[in-house]
Design a protein around this motif. Structure first.
Motif, PDB file in Angstrom:
ATOM      1  N   PRO A  79     -31.123  -0.638   2.618  1.00  0.00           N
ATOM      2  CA  PRO A  79     -29.922  -1.464   2.439  1.00  0.00           C
ATOM      3  C   PRO A  79     -30.277  -2.913   2.221  1.00  0.00           C
ATOM      4  N   ARG A  80     -29.444  -3.549   1.432  1.00  0.00           N
ATOM      5  CA  ARG A  80     -29.692  -4.948   1.093  1.00  0.00           C
ATOM      6  C   ARG A  80     -28.463  -5.763   1.414  1.00  0.00           C
ATOM      7  N   ASP A  81     -28.690  -7.058   1.712  1.00  0.00           N
ATOM      8  CA  ASP A  81     -27.574  -7.948   1.991  1.00  0.00           C
ATOM      9  C   ASP A  81     -27.094  -8.596   0.713  1.00  0.00           C
ATOM     10  N   GLU A  82     -26.134  -9.555   0.866  1.00  0.00           N
ATOM     11  CA  GLU A  82     -25.541 -10.158  -0.325  1.00  0.00           C
ATOM     12  C   GLU A  82     -26.519 -11.009  -1.106  1.00  0.00           C
ATOM     13  N   THR A  83     -27.647 -11.405  -0.534  1.00  0.00           N
ATOM     14  CA  THR A  83     -28.631 -12.200  -1.273  1.00  0.00           C
ATOM     15  C   THR A  83     -29.567 -11.341  -2.091  1.00  0.00           C
TER      16      THR A  83
ATOM     17  N   LEU B 254     -34.652 -20.151  -8.789  1.00  0.00           N
ATOM     18  CA  LEU B 254     -34.576 -18.816  -9.391  1.00  0.00           C
ATOM     19  C   LEU B 254     -33.584 -17.938  -8.642  1.00  0.00           C
ATOM     20  N   HIS B 255     -33.561 -18.062  -7.330  1.00  0.00           N
ATOM     21  CA  HIS B 255     -32.623 -17.269  -6.545  1.00  0.00           C
ATOM     22  C   HIS B 255     -31.181 -17.665  -6.874  1.00  0.00           C
ATOM     23  N   GLU B 256     -30.915 -18.961  -6.958  1.00  0.00           N
ATOM     24  CA  GLU B 256     -29.573 -19.419  -7.306  1.00  0.00           C
ATOM     25  C   GLU B 256     -29.206 -19.017  -8.733  1.00  0.00           C
ATOM     26  N   THR B 257     -30.200 -19.091  -9.637  1.00  0.00           N
ATOM     27  CA  THR B 257     -29.936 -18.705 -11.021  1.00  0.00           C
ATOM     28  C   THR B 257     -29.602 -17.230 -11.126  1.00  0.00           C
TER      29      THR B 257
ATOM     30  N   THR C 250     -25.523 -13.182 -12.155  1.00  0.00           N
ATOM     31  CA  THR C 250     -24.713 -12.053 -11.701  1.00  0.00           C
ATOM     32  C   THR C 250     -23.229 -12.368 -11.833  1.00  0.00           C
ATOM     33  N   ARG C 251     -22.844 -13.588 -11.444  1.00  0.00           N
ATOM     34  CA  ARG C 251     -21.433 -13.967 -11.569  1.00  0.00           C
ATOM     35  C   ARG C 251     -21.009 -14.022 -13.036  1.00  0.00           C
TER      36      ARG C 251
END
Length: 409
Positions: free
Chosen positions: A17-21, A187-190, A195-196
Motif C-alpha cells: 500500500p502507498r500513501d498520497e505521496t 521532481l516530487h512536486e512536478t 498527475t493533476r
C-alpha cells in the motif's frame, strides 16, 4: 501437508500500500529522505570535529566555546541548505555568510587544524547562495586559506594538502547533497502536478466526448420523438418505423456512453453522413452529400465524423434550415470538410447558459492534426462550417480507395 508459496519481489513491491505521496507505507517520501540524508551528513561532519576537540585535551572552557560555535555553524548551514535559501534578500545572505565566516576563522586561532574541516561548510554555503562566478572564486579562496593552519604548526606538505583538499571536498559534498535534496523535492512536486494535469485533461476529454457524441444523438432522438408525435394519428405505419430509428439511436447513445468511459470511440465519416441524411430528412431538410476523399486515417476519419455530427446537431438545434450541403474532398495537399445550411438566423447566439462548447471542442480535436476550423455566416443567410487538415498521406491515397460517393436526399 501444507505448502509455502514465496511471493515474488515484483508482487510484493506492487501490492504494497502507498500513501498520497506515492511512497510505500513504512518508507520515507522521497523529499523527506533527501533532507534526512543531508542532515545526517552534516551531523556526522560536525560530530567528527567535536570528537577531535574532545580528544585533544582542551580545557572545559575551550570545549564549551567550541560546542557553541559548532551549534551556531550547524544552524547556519541548515539555514543555507533549506529550500529556497538562494532566494533570500542579498542583505540577509551577506549577514549570515559573514557570521559563518567569523565562526569558521576565529576558532582557527585556538584550535588550528582541529577546526579545519569547518571551512568546508563555508565553501559549500558560498556555492549555494552566491552567483556562480563569485561563488566559485570565493570557494577557491576558502580552500587556499586552509594552507595557513597546517603551516602554523609545521605540518608536512602532504598533510597541508590534505586539509586544503578536505575543505574543498566538504564544500562540494554540502553543495551536492543540498542540490540533490532540492532536485528530489522539485521532481516530487512536478510528478504531483503532472498527475493533476492528467486528471484535468481526462475530465476535459470526458466532457468533450460526451458533448460531441451524445449531443447529436439526444437532439436526433428529440426530433424523432416530435415527428412520431405528429405522425401517430394519421400515419401509424411510418410512426412505427421512426420508433425503430429512435430505438437504434438510443442503443447507440448507450454504447457511446460506455465508449467514453473506457476511451475514445472510432467513427466513420461515411457512416455519419448516412445517419445525418436520415435525421435531417426527418426534419424536412434536403441534404446534398459529396464525398471524394478516399480512405482516411482512422483518427482523421473519427475527427471529421465528429465535426459533421456537431454541425448537424447545430443545424437541428440552432437553425430553421431547409437545405444542407455536405462536401468532403482532398485538394491542394489538404483534406476538407464543408457543411453549409441555409437556416442561420442573423446575429444568432444561443441564449442558454448551457449552450455548450462544441466548436471549441472541434478546434481542439483538429489541432492534434495541425488542422483548422472556421465558421462564418454569409450575407445570403447561409452558415458555413469548414474543417481543414493537412493531407499526411499524400495525393495518391485517394486513388487507392473508391472514388467517392455522392447523393442527394
Amino acid at each position: 501437508m501444507l505448502s509455502r508459496h514465496k511471493a515474488s519481489p515484483e508482487r510484493d513491491e506492487t501490492s504494497r500500500p502507498r500513501d498520497e505521496t506515492g511512497a510505500a507505507q513504512g518508507q520515507f517520501p522521497a523529499p523527506r529522505l533527501g533532507r534526512f540524508v543531508l542532515t545526517a551528513a552534516l551531523l556526522c561532519y560536525f560530530s567528527v570535529t567535536l570528537l577531535n576537540i574532545l580528544s585533544s585535551h582542551n580545557s572545559v572552557a575551550e570545549v564549551a566555546a567550541a560546542t557553541l560555535c559548532l551549534l551556531g555553524l550547524l544552524g547556519l548551514q541548515l539555514l543555507h541548505s533549506r529550500p529556497g535559501a538562494q532566494l533570500a534578500p542579498a542583505r540577509v545572505k551577506a549577514l549570515t555568510l559573514c557570521v559563518q565566516a567569523l565562526l569558521t576563522y576565529l576558532p582557527l586561532l585556538v584550535f588550528r587544524t582541529q577546526w579545519g574541516s569547518m571551512a568546508g561548510f563555508l565553501a559549500g554555503s558560498l556555492l549555494l547562495l552566491l552567483p556562480p562566478v563569485s561563488a566559485w572564486s570565493l570557494y577557491a579562496v576558502v580552500g587556499a586559506s586552509m594552507l595557513a593552519p597546517p603551516l602554523l604548526v609545521d605540518l608536512p606538505v602532504v598533510e597541508t594538502f590534505y586539509y586544503v583538499q578536505s575543505t574543498l571536498l566538504t564544500g562540494l559534498v554540502v553543495f551536492g547533497l543540498t542540490r540533490l535534496a532540492d532536485l528530489i523535492r522539485v521532481l516530487h512536486e512536478t510528478r504531483g502536478e503532472l498527475t493533476r494535469v492528467a486528471v484535468t485533461q481526462e475530465r476535459l476529454r470526458f466532457a468533450r466526448d460526451l458533448h460531441d457524441l451524445l449531443g447529436y444523438s439526444l437532439s436526433a432522438i428529440t426530433l424523432k420523438g416530435e415527428l412520431i408525435h405528429r405522425l401517430l394519428p394519421a400515419h401509424p405505419v411510418r410512426a412505427k418505423a421512426e420508433v425503430e430509428d429512435v430505438l437504434t439511436m438510443s442503443r447507440q447513445s448507450l454504447a457511446d456512453v460506455r465508449s467514453v468511459a473506457s476511451g475514445y470511440r472510432d467513427m466513420s465519416l461515411e457512416e455519419e453522413i448516412s445517419s445525418a441524411e436520415s435525421v435531417l430528412n426527418a426534419a424536412d431538410v434536403r441534404v446534398v452529400a459529396r464525398v471524394r476523399t478516399g480512405p482516411l486515417e482512422r483518427e482523421m476519419d473519427t475527427v471529421f465524423a465528429t465535426v459533421l455530427r456537431e454541425a448537424v446537431t447545430n443545424v437541428l438545434r440552432h437553425s430553421s434550415a431547409t437545405h444542407c450541403e455536405i462536401a468532403a474532398e482532398r485538394s491542394a495537399g489538404q483534406v476538407w470538410l464543408t457543411i453549409v445550411n441555409d437556416g442561420a438566423a442573423s446575429g444568432y447566439r444561443d441564449p442558454s447558459p448551457h449552450s455548450g462548447s462544441g466548436l471549441g471542442n472541434l478546434q481542439t480535436r483538429l489541432g492534434v492534426f495541425d488542422g483548422e476550423l472556421t465558421a462564418a455566416q454569409g450575407a445570403d443567410g447561409t452558415f458555413r462550417l469548414i474543417a481543414r487538415v493537412p493531407d499526411r498521406e499524400g495525393p495518391d491515397t485517394a486513388a487507392i480507395g473508391p472514388s467517392g460517393i455522392e447523393s442527394a436526399a
